[in-house]
Design a protein around this motif. Structure first.
Motif, PDB file in Angstrom:
ATOM      1  N   GLY A 112       0.804  -1.213   0.000  1.00  0.00           N
ATOM      2  CA  GLY A 112       0.000   0.000   0.000  1.00  0.00           C
ATOM      3  C   GLY A 112       0.838   1.264   0.000  1.00  0.00           C
ATOM      4  N   THR A 113       1.954   1.241   0.770  1.00  0.00           N
ATOM      5  CA  THR A 113       2.857   2.397   0.785  1.00  0.00           C
ATOM      6  C   THR A 113       3.492   2.612  -0.583  1.00  0.00           C
ATOM      7  OG1 THR A 113       3.328   1.970   3.123  1.00  0.00           O
ATOM      8  CG2 THR A 113       4.843   3.416   1.940  1.00  0.00           C
ATOM      9  N   ALA A 114       3.888   1.509  -1.221  1.00  0.00           N
ATOM     10  CA  ALA A 114       4.480   1.621  -2.562  1.00  0.00           C
ATOM     11  C   ALA A 114       3.473   2.165  -3.572  1.00  0.00           C
ATOM     12  CB  ALA A 114       5.007   0.263  -3.009  1.00  0.00           C
ATOM     13  N   ALA A 115       2.213   1.699  -3.474  1.00  0.00           N
ATOM     14  CA  ALA A 115       1.184   2.201  -4.392  1.00  0.00           C
ATOM     15  C   ALA A 115       0.935   3.691  -4.175  1.00  0.00           C
ATOM     16  CB  ALA A 115      -0.112   1.415  -4.201  1.00  0.00           C
ATOM     17  N   ALA A 116       0.869   4.115  -2.909  1.00  0.00           N
ATOM     18  CA  ALA A 116       0.682   5.539  -2.622  1.00  0.00           C
ATOM     19  C   ALA A 116       1.872   6.359  -3.117  1.00  0.00           C
ATOM     20  CB  ALA A 116       0.483   5.744  -1.123  1.00  0.00           C
ATOM     21  N   GLY A 117       3.076   5.813  -2.981  1.00  0.00           N
ATOM     22  CA  GLY A 117       4.259   6.511  -3.478  1.00  0.00           C
ATOM     23  C   GLY A 117       4.236   6.666  -4.989  1.00  0.00           C
ATOM     24  N   LEU A 118       3.783   5.626  -5.703  1.00  0.00           N
ATOM     25  CA  LEU A 118       3.707   5.721  -7.163  1.00  0.00           C
ATOM     26  C   LEU A 118       2.667   6.747  -7.597  1.00  0.00           C
ATOM     27  CD1 LEU A 118       3.978   1.940  -8.154  1.00  0.00           C
ATOM     28  CD2 LEU A 118       5.718   3.707  -8.421  1.00  0.00           C
ATOM     29  N   ILE A 119       1.545   6.806  -6.874  1.00  0.00           N
ATOM     30  CA  ILE A 119       0.529   7.811  -7.203  1.00  0.00           C
ATOM     31  C   ILE A 119       1.071   9.227  -6.978  1.00  0.00           C
ATOM     32  CG2 ILE A 119      -1.732   8.708  -6.538  1.00  0.00           C
ATOM     33  CD1 ILE A 119      -2.547   5.839  -5.877  1.00  0.00           C
ATOM     34  N   ALA A 120       1.754   9.408  -5.848  1.00  0.00           N
ATOM     35  CA  ALA A 120       2.347  10.718  -5.577  1.00  0.00           C
ATOM     36  C   ALA A 120       3.424  11.064  -6.607  1.00  0.00           C
ATOM     37  CB  ALA A 120       2.938  10.732  -4.169  1.00  0.00           C
ATOM     38  N   LEU A 121       4.188  10.054  -7.034  1.00  0.00           N
ATOM     39  CA  LEU A 121       5.223  10.281  -8.040  1.00  0.00           C
ATOM     40  C   LEU A 121       4.612  10.679  -9.375  1.00  0.00           C
ATOM     41  CD1 LEU A 121       8.292  10.130  -8.568  1.00  0.00           C
ATOM     42  CD2 LEU A 121       7.956   7.749  -9.257  1.00  0.00           C
ATOM     43  N   TYR A 122       3.481  10.054  -9.723  1.00  0.00           N
ATOM     44  CA  TYR A 122       2.802  10.407 -10.979  1.00  0.00           C
ATOM     45  C   TYR A 122       2.305  11.855 -10.940  1.00  0.00           C
ATOM     46  CZ  TYR A 122      -0.793  10.463 -14.593  1.00  0.00           C
ATOM     47  OH  TYR A 122      -1.569  10.797 -15.673  1.00  0.00           O
ATOM     48  N   ALA A 123       1.702  12.251  -9.802  1.00  0.00           N
ATOM     49  CA  ALA A 123       1.225  13.630  -9.675  1.00  0.00           C
ATOM     50  C   ALA A 123       2.388  14.620  -9.717  1.00  0.00           C
ATOM     51  CB  ALA A 123       0.442  13.783  -8.368  1.00  0.00           C
ATOM     52  N   LEU A 124       3.506  14.268  -9.066  1.00  0.00           N
ATOM     53  CA  LEU A 124       4.675  15.146  -9.089  1.00  0.00           C
ATOM     54  C   LEU A 124       5.260  15.246 -10.490  1.00  0.00           C
ATOM     55  CD1 LEU A 124       6.733  16.826  -7.481  1.00  0.00           C
ATOM     56  CD2 LEU A 124       7.986  14.706  -7.027  1.00  0.00           C
ATOM     57  N   ARG A 125       5.250  14.145 -11.223  1.00  0.00           N
ATOM     58  CA  ARG A 125       5.766  14.154 -12.592  1.00  0.00           C
ATOM     59  C   ARG A 125       4.953  15.093 -13.474  1.00  0.00           C
ATOM     60  NH1 ARG A 125       4.234  11.191 -17.051  1.00  0.00           N
ATOM     61  NH2 ARG A 125       5.830  10.895 -18.660  1.00  0.00           N
ATOM     62  N   ARG A 126       3.638  15.058 -13.339  1.00  0.00           N
ATOM     63  CA  ARG A 126       2.800  15.963 -14.128  1.00  0.00           C
ATOM     64  C   ARG A 126       3.080  17.421 -13.769  1.00  0.00           C
ATOM     65  NH1 ARG A 126      -1.646  14.124 -16.781  1.00  0.00           N
ATOM     66  NH2 ARG A 126      -2.662  16.124 -16.378  1.00  0.00           N
ATOM     67  N   ARG A 127       3.320  17.664 -12.496  1.00  0.00           N
ATOM     68  CA  ARG A 127       3.602  19.036 -12.077  1.00  0.00           C
ATOM     69  C   ARG A 127       4.934  19.526 -12.637  1.00  0.00           C
ATOM     70  NH1 ARG A 127       1.913  22.641  -8.303  1.00  0.00           N
ATOM     71  NH2 ARG A 127       3.476  24.018  -7.370  1.00  0.00           N
ATOM     72  N   LEU A 128       5.940  18.661 -12.617  1.00  0.00           N
ATOM     73  CA  LEU A 128       7.252  19.045 -13.139  1.00  0.00           C
ATOM     74  C   LEU A 128       7.212  19.271 -14.648  1.00  0.00           C
ATOM     75  CD1 LEU A 128       9.661  16.738 -11.079  1.00  0.00           C
ATOM     76  CD2 LEU A 128       9.106  19.149 -10.701  1.00  0.00           C
ATOM     77  N   ILE A 129       6.432  18.439 -15.344  1.00  0.00           N
ATOM     78  CA  ILE A 129       6.303  18.631 -16.790  1.00  0.00           C
ATOM     79  C   ILE A 129       5.603  19.951 -17.092  1.00  0.00           C
ATOM     80  CG2 ILE A 129       5.157  17.744 -18.852  1.00  0.00           C
ATOM     81  CD1 ILE A 129       5.688  14.938 -17.882  1.00  0.00           C
ATOM     82  N   ALA A 130       4.585  20.293 -16.305  1.00  0.00           N
ATOM     83  CA  ALA A 130       3.884  21.570 -16.506  1.00  0.00           C
ATOM     84  C   ALA A 130       4.817  22.755 -16.276  1.00  0.00           C
ATOM     85  CB  ALA A 130       2.679  21.648 -15.565  1.00  0.00           C
ATOM     86  N   ARG A 131       5.669  22.657 -15.279  1.00  0.00           N
ATOM     87  CA  ARG A 131       6.620  23.738 -15.033  1.00  0.00           C
ATOM     88  C   ARG A 131       7.672  23.806 -16.129  1.00  0.00           C
ATOM     89  NH1 ARG A 131       8.722  23.457  -8.960  1.00  0.00           N
ATOM     90  NH2 ARG A 131       9.739  25.379  -9.702  1.00  0.00           N
ATOM     91  N   GLN A 132       8.047  22.643 -16.676  1.00  0.00           N
ATOM     92  CA  GLN A 132       9.013  22.644 -17.770  1.00  0.00           C
ATOM     93  C   GLN A 132       8.430  23.303 -19.014  1.00  0.00           C
ATOM     94  OE1 GLN A 132      10.477  18.756 -18.771  1.00  0.00           O
ATOM     95  NE2 GLN A 132      11.568  19.460 -20.582  1.00  0.00           N
ATOM     96  N   LEU A 133       7.132  23.107 -19.242  1.00  0.00           N
ATOM     97  CA  LEU A 133       6.501  23.746 -20.400  1.00  0.00           C
ATOM     98  C   LEU A 133       6.447  25.256 -20.254  1.00  0.00           C
ATOM     99  CD1 LEU A 133       3.542  21.268 -21.035  1.00  0.00           C
ATOM    100  CD2 LEU A 133       5.665  21.474 -22.338  1.00  0.00           C
ATOM    101  N   LEU A 134       6.486  25.750 -19.010  1.00  0.00           N
ATOM    102  CA  LEU A 134       6.446  27.188 -18.790  1.00  0.00           C
ATOM    103  C   LEU A 134       7.798  27.856 -18.985  1.00  0.00           C
ATOM    104  CD1 LEU A 134       4.078  27.393 -15.668  1.00  0.00           C
ATOM    105  CD2 LEU A 134       3.543  27.967 -18.040  1.00  0.00           C
ATOM    106  N   ASP A 135       8.848  27.244 -18.407  1.00  0.00           N
ATOM    107  CA  ASP A 135      10.158  27.903 -18.476  1.00  0.00           C
ATOM    108  C   ASP A 135      11.190  27.146 -19.309  1.00  0.00           C
ATOM    109  OD1 ASP A 135      10.775  25.737 -16.861  1.00  0.00           O
ATOM    110  OD2 ASP A 135      10.869  26.912 -15.012  1.00  0.00           O
ATOM    111  N   GLY A 136      10.846  25.942 -19.807  1.00  0.00           N
ATOM    112  CA  GLY A 136      11.766  25.189 -20.647  1.00  0.00           C
ATOM    113  C   GLY A 136      12.901  24.524 -19.905  1.00  0.00           C
TER     114      GLY A 136
END
Length: 395
Positions: A190-214
């Motif tokens: 369960g901890t690993a699954a929660a970590g993967l979900i959090a990692l997916y959300a963080l990945r989307r956030r980092l990609i969005a920031r990369q699209l803003l400043d490159g």
């Protein structure tokens, strides 16, 4: 003046006319609903009368009686002394085993084959096309019987094939090494699954920031912490054991490990191979629905094909892929009822045995319908939510 005086009269006539239409429509709707209710009531009364004439009791009280039926392949603890309710729960779990795992494997395999059909490699694309055309045109029941007969034709347990150390394939099924799952193991998973979900959300956030400043931002160190570090910390604090149990041949069968019975293995392979052929065509058509200019513009920027497919083409293709993909998921769930043809005890097989033992035909069939309806509606709700989430927002 004449026009202005006639307008209130016209509005009044329209109001009366609309009210009359509304009442007439409401009347006929009440009549249709009344006829439907009367028909259902008559059918129910007729069924109750016929059952009472044959001295067959109605209701679900039989679920509390001892089942007396053996279930060979069950993940939940079960014995013939348990109730019919427990047997039905085991049947639902067996159905979910096939449906959930089959959906995941069919999606992965179908996506890979759909992409392979668009490959520039001639041999790979032709092999993928042959796979799709052959498996899509053969009846599922025929494929299911083929895999089951093939499993029965394998050597006995004493002469089992061992493609990898600890993995055995025989007419007793596929035997794999396993890890005993306890409460501590579930906490770590369960901890690993929660970590993967959090990692997916963080990945989307980092990609969005990369699209803003490159500026690209690495993700691997977050992955080590969320997907590896936290589960390892929980495992160490709880003292969880991850000892792998290897199967051993004792007598005429294997002891230990995880055994996939021939019935379950044949059903899973048939459902995955059949459904993946349809999913492959859905993925191929979804990718081809994306304008070619997207590829050309991305390649002109020097981006890799894998990057273009993953981050540019597939997000757009998903809007075309998801609706027909939902239908294939529902088809896989309903096609799992063919398990009765090879003796795998899913909800349909257990309900049929219950029907023969108790005579509660209406109740048993109603339970089957309720189980499949609940699973199908759950899948539909999730896929519709995901489809709405990725849909384009119109201004």
């Amino acid at each position: 003046m004449t026009t202005s005086a006639s307008e209130p009269a016209q509005r009044k006539r329209r109001r009366i006319s609309l009210t009359r239409d509304f009442l007439v429509g409401l009347f006929w709707q009440i009549v249709v609903v009344g006829i439907a209710v009367a028909l259902v009531a008559w059918l129910w009364s007729n069924a109750v009368h016929n059952l009472s004439a044959r001295r067959i009791s109605t209701g679900f009280a039989f679920l509390g009686r001892e089942a007396g039926m053996p279930i060979a392949d069950a993940w939940l603890a079960y014995s013939p002394k348990n109730t019919y309710l427990r047997a039905f729960i085991v049947g639902v779990v067996n159905t979910l085993r096939v449906a959930v795992i089959g959906i995941v494997l069919a999606t992965v395999l179908g996506t890979m084959i759909g992409i392979a059909r668009l490959s520039s490699n001639w041999l790979l694309s032709r092999l993928a096309a042959v796979y799709v055309e052959v498996l899509r045109d053969l009846p599922l029941l025929l494929q299911l019987l083929f895999w089951y007969v093939l499993m029965q034709g394998l050597p006995a347990a004493r002469a089992a094939w061992m493609p990898i150390d600890g993995v055995y394939l025989s007419n007793r099924g596929l035997v794999l090494p396993s890890i005993p799952i306890g409460e501590g193991n579930l906490w770590v998973i369960g901890t690993a699954a929660a970590g993967l979900i959090a990692l997916y959300a963080l990945r989307r956030r980092l990609i969005a920031r990369q699209l803003l400043d490159g500026q690209p931002r690495p993700l691997w160190h977050y992955g080590l912490v969320l997907a590896v570090g936290l589960p390892a910390l929980v495992s160490w604090s709880l003292g969880v054991s991850w000892t792998i149990t290897l199967p051993e041949l004792r007598g005429f069968n294997f002891v230990g490990g995880l055994t996939l019975t021939p019935e379950y293995f044949a059903l899973l392979v048939a459902l995955v191979s059949y459904t993946s052929a349809f999913i492959a065509e859905i993925v191929r058509s979804g990718i081809q629905a994306v304008p070619r200019g997207q590829w050309d513009a991305a390649m002109a920027l020097g981006l890799r094909r894998s990057f273009v497919l993953q981050h540019i083409v597939m997000p757009q293709a998903l809007r075309v892929i998801i609706p027909p993909m939902t239908s294939q998921y529902l088809n896989l769930i309903k096609n799992s009822s063919l398990a009765v043809a090879v003796g795998y005890q899913d909800i349909v097989s257990i309900a049929n045995t219950t029907l023969n033992q108790t005579g509660q035909a209406i109740e048993a069939i109603a339970l089957i319908m309720l189980v499949f309806l609940t699973i199908s509606l759950g899948i539909s709700l999730f896929m519709n939510w995901y489809n709405a989430r990725i849909a384009l927002v119109e201004r």
